[in-house]
Design an enzyme around this catalytic site. Structure first.
Site, PDB file in Angstrom:
ATOM      1  N   GLY A  59       0.834  -1.200   0.000  1.00 16.59           N
ATOM      2  CA  GLY A  59       0.000   0.000   0.000  1.00 16.59           C
ATOM      3  C   GLY A  59       0.860   1.237   0.000  1.00 16.59           C
ATOM      4  N   CYS A  86       5.171  -6.302   1.601  1.00 20.84           N
ATOM      5  CA  CYS A  86       5.561  -4.894   1.541  1.00 20.84           C
ATOM      6  C   CYS A  86       4.934  -4.106   2.709  1.00 20.84           C
ATOM      7  CB  CYS A  86       5.211  -4.320   0.167  1.00 20.84           C
ATOM      8  SG  CYS A  86       6.074  -2.778  -0.168  1.00 20.84           S
ATOM      9  N   TYR A  87       3.942  -3.258   2.430  1.00 25.56           N
ATOM     10  CA  TYR A  87       3.302  -2.558   3.548  1.00 25.56           C
ATOM     11  C   TYR A  87       2.789  -3.571   4.572  1.00 25.56           C
ATOM     12  CZ  TYR A  87       0.206   0.386   6.300  1.00 25.56           C
ATOM     13  OH  TYR A  87      -0.398   1.041   7.347  1.00 25.56           O
ATOM     14  N   GLU A 177       3.895 -11.528  -6.030  1.00 23.45           N
ATOM     15  CA  GLU A 177       2.811 -11.603  -7.019  1.00 23.45           C
ATOM     16  C   GLU A 177       3.195 -11.023  -8.381  1.00 23.45           C
ATOM     17  OE1 GLU A 177       3.109  -9.576  -4.533  1.00 23.45           O
ATOM     18  OE2 GLU A 177       2.162  -7.629  -4.822  1.00 23.45           O
ATOM     19  N   LYS A 372      -7.908 -10.598 -17.773  1.00 23.09           N
ATOM     20  CA  LYS A 372      -8.033 -10.872 -19.203  1.00 23.09           C
ATOM     21  C   LYS A 372      -7.794 -12.346 -19.538  1.00 23.09           C
ATOM     22  CE  LYS A 372      -8.321  -8.472 -23.098  1.00 23.09           C
ATOM     23  NZ  LYS A 372      -9.172  -7.278 -23.165  1.00 23.09           N
TER      24      LYS A 372
END
Ligand code: XMP
Length: 516
Positions: A59, A86-87, A177, A372
């Site tokens: 974030g 991360c955050y 990710e 997609k």
């Protein structure tokens, strides 16, 4: 959605990262149900999903800032496995008494990470001792909480991972990710299956059944639906899905806004005949071109096009007998990049951020949570021919966002001709299907040239070809030189008003795929 598919999945708590949806998608690639909940979700709501594991996303905020987004500390007691990214990692550290600080330089982009020798973390099964990962942070964990084991560092000695409570709570400073992280999929897979013990129960085949049921519940037995068909994969899949549920209560409208590619209108109408959809062709090019006359600001273009699309649909819908629903092929990336998931607005996709507030119709968006590639996998389940599903993505605002500077018929024709040449060369070289997207952009940049001993002063065409899996990140394709060379000489030779051809070799990030 059946309870058995839903329970035992992974909940992703979203702190506003651009990659949150990507985490969800990665989890689903392993056929495990994933659900994104905002970080503000009450504990009861999170528990309602009965998660096997929780991932805390990255974030833009600082865990040590005022009013920093946080979570209920009981989520970190180890009863449910938690992976902070991360955050998310900084939040775990800060919440459990570790020290988070503003780093001196931050780390951005591909970064080498070294795991501690003999690290016992089950997260690392099958992962080598050193890998290149995607980092994007300023703050860093200066000391992990008491009892935590730091098991990775970047070359600058920054803490890159820690584990505590026997591996039930772990943090990664990097983004597993993101495609650019080596072994990212293995790390997530280890978390999902080995640490959380989740089962692969979520199947795309079942999605069709679920989505059909939801469409039938929402629309009911009498309401009519109109669909804005663009000729692209998303709106086509959405239309075929809904037409199977409500039959002839669906009318599709294909709007020619004047920003289509060469011969696209006739080609697309021909294809739709084969899919048994009732499609009305509307030539609204004058209306769009008038509205965009003199407009060069990308966001303004997108907003105007978004609004006009809906107005045209509304007009057509009235002619067709007042539809209650507007069906759109909106997919996840459209939603994320328009800021609807809580992140920054990168660009207003015409069908999300560009919609007017006073719309007459309700929105029906069955693909809103799919990426997609997931939509492409659903196509064959609905008997949509392969060649249709392999068409390169084309933005709703079409050539309007590829024709930089003033929009006029002549410049758009120039772009159309150049684009057709580029695509024909790529197709002739047998490369079309292996490229995510290839196209030309017309730049309002004039340069001097010579043609038959005469000085020219013409505009520039940029070639862009990118490889991607999901449009969230992309890399420039290394096209064979002969293809670029032939394309450039053909464009300069055959298309009036173009004097120079350049190649865009930027990835996403830092660029986006489209120029506007
Ligand atoms: P960007 O330029 O944001 O594009 O990297 C990501 C993907 O989305 C397509 N795109 C759009 N698709 N409406 C759409 O339906 C839009 O307004 C729009 N803008 C970009 C783009 O072609 C790429 O595949």
């Amino acid at each position: 959605m059946s309870e058995s598919e839903k329970t035992g999945g992974i909940v992703i708590l979203d702190f506003g990262s651009q990659y949150t949806q990507l985490i969800a998608r990665r989890v689903r690639e392993f056929e495990v149900y994933s659900e994104i909940l905002p970080w503000t979700s009450p504990l009861d709501r999170i528990m309602e999903s009965n998660p096997r594991g929780i991932i805390l996303s990255g974030g833009p905020r600082s865990a040590i800032g005022l009013d920093a987004p946080s979570i209920d500390a009981s989520l970190l007691d180890g009863s449910i496995p938690v992976l902070g990214i991360c955050y998310g990692m900084q939040l775990i550290a800060h919440s459990l008494g570790g020290r988070v600080e503003r780093g001196r330089l931050g780390e951005y982009g591909r970064t080498r990470v070294i795991f501690s020798p003999h690290s016992a973390s089950a997260l690392l099964k099958g992962v080598p001792d050193k890998i290149d990962v995607w980092m994007s942070h300023w703050d860093e964990v200066a000391s992990p909480p008491n009892g935590a084991v730091k098991f990775a560092a970047s070359e600058s000695e920054t803490c890159a991972a820690f584990s505590m409570l026997g591996g039930r709570v772990q943090g990664l400073q990097f983004h597993p990710e993101v495609e650019s992280t080596e072994y990212g999929r293995e790390i997530l897979k280890n978390f999902i299956f080995d640490i959380c013990g989740a089962s692969p129960l979520w199947k795309l085949g079942n999605w069709v059944e679920r989505a059909s049921w939801l469409v039938s519940e929402s629309v009911g037995e009498t309401a009519r639906v109109i669909c804005g068909l663009s000729g692209g994969v998303d709106s086509t899949v959405a239309a075929v899905l809904v037409s199977r549920v409500i039959g002839d209560r669906l009318d599709c409208i294909f709007v020619d806004h004047g920003f289509l590619r060469k011969d696209e209108s006739s080609q697309v109408m021909e294809m739709y005949k084969k899919l048994n959809l009732r499609v009305h062709h509307v030539d609204a090019s004058d209306r769009f071109l008038d509205a965009l006359s003199g407009v060069t600001n990308p966001e303004q273009k997108r907003k105007i096009i978004g609004e006009l699309f809906v107005r045209v649909f509304e007009d057509e819908s009235r002619k067709l007998g007042n539809a209650k629903w507007l069906l759109q092929g909106t997919i996840y990336p459209d939603v994320i990049e328009s800021g609807s998931a809580g992140g920054d607005v990168i660009k207003s996709h015409h069908n999300v951020g560009g919609l007017p507030e006073d719309m007459d119709m309700k929105l029906l968006e069955p693909l809103r949570e799919l990426f997609k590639d997931e939509v492409r996998k659903i196509g064959p389940l609905l008997d949509i021919p392969d060649h249709f599903l392999k068409r390169h993505p084309f933005p709703g605002p079409g050539l309007a966002v590829r024709c930089l500077g003033p929009l006029g018929r002549e410049r758009l024709d120039t772009l159309r001709e150049a684009d057709a040449i580029f695509i024909s060369e790529i197709t002739a070289a047998g490369l079309y299907d292996s490229i995510w997207q290839a196209f030309c952009v017309l730049l309002p940049v004039r340069s001097v040239g010579v043609a038959g001993d005469v000085r020219t002063y013409c505009e520039t065409v940029a070639l862009r070809a990118v490889a991607s899996l999901d449009a969230m990140t992309a890399e420039s394709v290394r096209l064979p030189w002969e293809v670029i060379d032939r394309t450039a000489s053909r464009i300069c030779g055959e298309v009036p008003n173009v004097g120079r051809v350049v190649m865009d070799v930027t990835g996403k990030p830092p660029s986006t795929i489209e120029w506007e």
